[in-house]
Enzyme design. Structure first.
Site, PDB file in Angstrom:
ATOM      1  N   CYS A 165       0.687  -1.181   0.153  1.00 32.60           N
ATOM      2  CA  CYS A 165      -0.140  -0.073  -0.037  1.00 32.60           C
ATOM      3  C   CYS A 165       0.767   1.108   0.070  1.00 32.60           C
ATOM      4  O   CYS A 165       0.478   2.257  -0.607  1.00 32.60           O
ATOM      5  CB  CYS A 165      -1.002   0.082   1.102  1.00 32.60           C
ATOM      6  N   HIS A 209      -2.219   6.850   3.195  1.00 32.34           N
ATOM      7  CA  HIS A 209      -0.700   6.896   3.739  1.00 32.34           C
ATOM      8  C   HIS A 209      -0.174   8.028   3.151  1.00 32.34           C
ATOM      9  O   HIS A 209      -0.192   8.376   1.852  1.00 32.34           O
ATOM     10  CB  HIS A 209      -0.127   5.560   3.185  1.00 32.34           C
TER      11      HIS A 209
HETATM   12  P1  NAP Z   1      -7.555  -9.892   7.641  1.00 26.57           P
HETATM   13  O1  NAP Z   1      -8.370  -8.910   7.845  1.00 26.57           O
HETATM   14  O2  NAP Z   1      -6.901 -10.670   8.689  1.00 26.57           O
HETATM   15  O3  NAP Z   1      -8.263 -11.113   6.485  1.00 26.57           O
HETATM   16  C1  NAP Z   1      -7.597 -12.386   6.172  1.00 26.57           C
HETATM   17  C2  NAP Z   1      -8.604 -13.071   5.374  1.00 26.57           C
HETATM   18  O4  NAP Z   1      -7.767 -14.333   5.136  1.00 26.57           O
HETATM   19  C3  NAP Z   1      -9.982 -13.410   6.050  1.00 26.57           C
HETATM   20  O5  NAP Z   1     -10.895 -13.459   5.070  1.00 26.57           O
HETATM   21  C4  NAP Z   1      -9.837 -14.930   6.684  1.00 26.57           C
HETATM   22  O6  NAP Z   1     -10.766 -15.670   6.998  1.00 26.57           O
HETATM   23  C5  NAP Z   1      -8.675 -15.640   5.701  1.00 26.57           C
HETATM   24  N1  NAP Z   1      -8.029 -16.534   6.057  1.00 26.57           N
HETATM   25  C6  NAP Z   1      -7.190 -16.810   7.343  1.00 26.57           C
HETATM   26  N2  NAP Z   1      -6.747 -17.736   7.148  1.00 26.57           N
HETATM   27  C7  NAP Z   1      -7.186 -18.609   6.444  1.00 26.57           C
HETATM   28  C8  NAP Z   1      -7.202 -20.176   6.133  1.00 26.57           C
HETATM   29  N3  NAP Z   1      -6.347 -20.930   6.799  1.00 26.57           N
HETATM   30  N4  NAP Z   1      -7.666 -20.389   4.795  1.00 26.57           N
HETATM   31  C9  NAP Z   1      -8.310 -19.721   4.073  1.00 26.57           C
HETATM   32  N5  NAP Z   1      -8.639 -18.408   4.333  1.00 26.57           N
HETATM   33  C10 NAP Z   1      -8.079 -17.692   5.507  1.00 26.57           C
HETATM   34  O7  NAP Z   1      -6.356  -9.365   6.728  1.00 26.57           O
HETATM   35  P2  NAP Z   1      -6.521  -7.945   5.675  1.00 26.57           P
HETATM   36  O8  NAP Z   1      -6.006  -7.013   6.626  1.00 26.57           O
HETATM   37  O9  NAP Z   1      -7.876  -7.938   4.988  1.00 26.57           O
HETATM   38  O10 NAP Z   1      -5.404  -8.519   4.565  1.00 26.57           O
HETATM   39  C11 NAP Z   1      -5.610  -9.604   3.570  1.00 26.57           C
HETATM   40  C12 NAP Z   1      -4.214  -9.270   2.980  1.00 26.57           C
HETATM   41  O11 NAP Z   1      -3.834  -8.143   2.234  1.00 26.57           O
HETATM   42  C13 NAP Z   1      -3.032  -9.718   3.681  1.00 26.57           C
HETATM   43  O12 NAP Z   1      -1.945 -10.381   2.935  1.00 26.57           O
HETATM   44  C14 NAP Z   1      -2.120  -8.328   3.842  1.00 26.57           C
HETATM   45  O13 NAP Z   1      -0.908  -8.249   3.972  1.00 26.57           O
HETATM   46  C15 NAP Z   1      -2.792  -7.691   2.555  1.00 26.57           C
HETATM   47  N6  NAP Z   1      -2.971  -6.123   2.524  1.00 26.57           N
HETATM   48  C16 NAP Z   1      -3.685  -5.434   3.339  1.00 26.57           C
HETATM   49  C17 NAP Z   1      -3.795  -4.020   3.372  1.00 26.57           C
HETATM   50  C18 NAP Z   1      -4.656  -3.353   4.294  1.00 26.57           C
HETATM   51  O14 NAP Z   1      -4.492  -2.181   4.154  1.00 26.57           O
HETATM   52  N7  NAP Z   1      -5.149  -3.995   5.358  1.00 26.57           N
HETATM   53  C19 NAP Z   1      -3.341  -3.326   2.441  1.00 26.57           C
HETATM   54  C20 NAP Z   1      -2.398  -3.977   1.357  1.00 26.57           C
HETATM   55  C21 NAP Z   1      -2.234  -5.384   1.585  1.00 26.57           C
HETATM   56  P3  NAP Z   1     -11.726 -15.582   8.262  1.00 26.57           P
HETATM   57  O15 NAP Z   1     -12.373 -14.426   8.458  1.00 26.57           O
HETATM   58  O16 NAP Z   1     -12.719 -17.040   7.902  1.00 26.57           O
HETATM   59  O17 NAP Z   1     -10.664 -16.054   9.189  1.00 26.57           O
END
Ligand code: NAP
Length: 351
Positions: free
Chosen positions: A149, A243
């Site tokens: 990001c 950001h």
């Molecule tokens: P998050 O809120 O923790 O969500 C993670 C997702 O992955 C949830 O849908 C979760 O499902 C699923 N998951 C976790 N363990 C799993 C498994 N064993 N099998 C299948 N699904 C599983 O994370 P986030 O903040 O949305 O970030 C998601 C990704 O985007 C990450 O790789 C992060 O580094 C990247 N990212 C995030 C941002 C940001 O601004 N937040 C920006 C850029 C990139 P459940 O709900 O069922 O547990």
């Protein structure tokens, strides 16, 4: 009207997954028909499985879908991935092996030599890696990624200046708490405070920037990274969305300030030419006010898809310095991936 393309979302219940649902609601080309997450959520209606954290309600159509497990072959060909990085690497590969087009927001495959790390305004030529990726890995599907990001904002600041021969860039971030997902940083740690460390972030910004601004070498079938030194300092600040990145940049031969400003003013690229649905009219918006951009006032403008640049001025150490702002969960996550898929559609990669 043409029928919309069905799409799925892996990791649909997470923060970025929710942004995918919101961003794709009413999309003219894509329609969400399949949602997947972990076994904790599988089998539940999305509206019941998800603690919805964004403003407004979850879109009606998607809220009624039943969440499934992340198994290839069950959902549509095109899937967006917002999976937790601890599982994204393997699951995304399984989907690509199973014939899916995976447009991922996770970090796992960004630096793979045969995986495009795409910013449609900057490096659409990197999609030429796809035939190589499919051949080398024996996949019918593919993986395409979008940057971290903060990196997307830095690369949008630098891309218009690339013709001047960038040799050095030093970037300092002031990153919003939404970038850490939910619940993210504890309020006791971030309210009235600055945290001068975000694990792995500086390395990602440095390496990803060089790859994104690198050139696709047809003869070698590889990306030659931008031969510029990039140094990042990453900080978490008490801002909700957006950001901010301050940048100092040095060149082989210093251009005039007027040339730098003109490079920003005139910067347009393929998404604008092809009028892709999520493309901002101007990918980089040059601000004239002496105290802008600011996250609270500017991050949401242009649907969160433009990068705002201001305070472009001489730098006594390198050549020029400026301040930039990008919406971290839209242009830095879900919106970036959707724009990638739109570019891929316009290139015939989703046929
Ligand atoms: P998050 O809120 O923790 O969500 C993670 C997702 O992955 C949830 O849908 C979760 O499902 C699923 N998951 C976790 N363990 C799993 C498994 N064993 N099998 C299948 N699904 C599983 O994370 P986030 O903040 O949305 O970030 C998601 C990704 O985007 C990450 O790789 C992060 O580094 C990247 N990212 C995030 C941002 C940001 O601004 N937040 C920006 C850029 C990139 P459940 O709900 O069922 O547990």
């Amino acid at each position: 009207m043409q029928a919309r393309i069905e799409v799925g979302v892996l990791g649909a219940t997470g923060m970025v997954g929710q942004h995918f649902l919101k961003f794709l609601d009413g999309h003219p080309w894509f329609r969400i028909s399949w949602l997947a997450a972990s076994e904790r959520s599988a089998g539940k209606r999305y509206g019941e499985a998800v603690p919805w954290h964004l403003a407004g309600a979850a879109p009606d159509g998607a809220a009624g879908l039943t969440v499934e497990e992340c198994q290839p072959g069950r959902g549509p060909r095109l899937v967006f991935s917002a999976l937790d990085a601890s599982v994204a690497g393997e699951i995304e590969q399984e989907f690509a092996r199973g014939g899916h087009v995976v447009v991922s927001n996770s970090r796992n495959h960004r630096m793979d030599a045969d995986v495009p790390l795409l910013v449609p305004e900057i490096n659409s030529a990197h999609l030429k890696l796809i035939p190589l990726q499919q051949r080398q890995r024996g996949w019918k599907g593919m993986i395409v990624t979008n940057p971290n990001c903060s990196t997307v904002t830095l690369t949008m600041v630098l891309a218009p200046l690339k013709p001047f021969g960038i040799t050095k860039a030093v970037a300092t971030t002031l990153q919003a708490i939404s970038g850490a997902g939910y619940p993210g940083v504890a309020s006791m740690d971030i309210v009235g405070n600055v945290i001068p460390f975000i694990g792995g972030e500086e390395e990602k910004m440095q390496q990803e920037t060089q790859k994104i601004l690198g050139d696709y070498m047809a003869s070698a079938g590889e990306i030659r990274p931008l031969p510029a030194m990039v140094s990042a300092h990453c900080n978490r600040v008490p801002v909700v969305d957006g950001h901010t990145v301050t940048v100092s940049v040095g060149f082989e031969k210093k251009p005039a300030l007027a040339e730098v400003l003109e490079a920003y003013e005139s910067f347009r690229s393929i998404p604008q030419e092809r009028q892709l649905p999520s493309a901002p009219a101007r990918p980089v918006v040059l601000m004239q006010e002496k105290d802008r951009p600011q996250p609270r006032k500017d991050a949401e403008r242009d649907r969160g898809m433009a990068v705002f640049v201001g305070r472009v001025r001489e730098c006594p150490v390198l050549d020029y310095k400026m301040v930039a702002l990008g919406h971290n969960t839209i242009r830095g996550a879900a919106g970036a991936a959707v724009l990638n898929a739109e570019l891929m559609y316009s290139e015939g990669l989703l046929d």
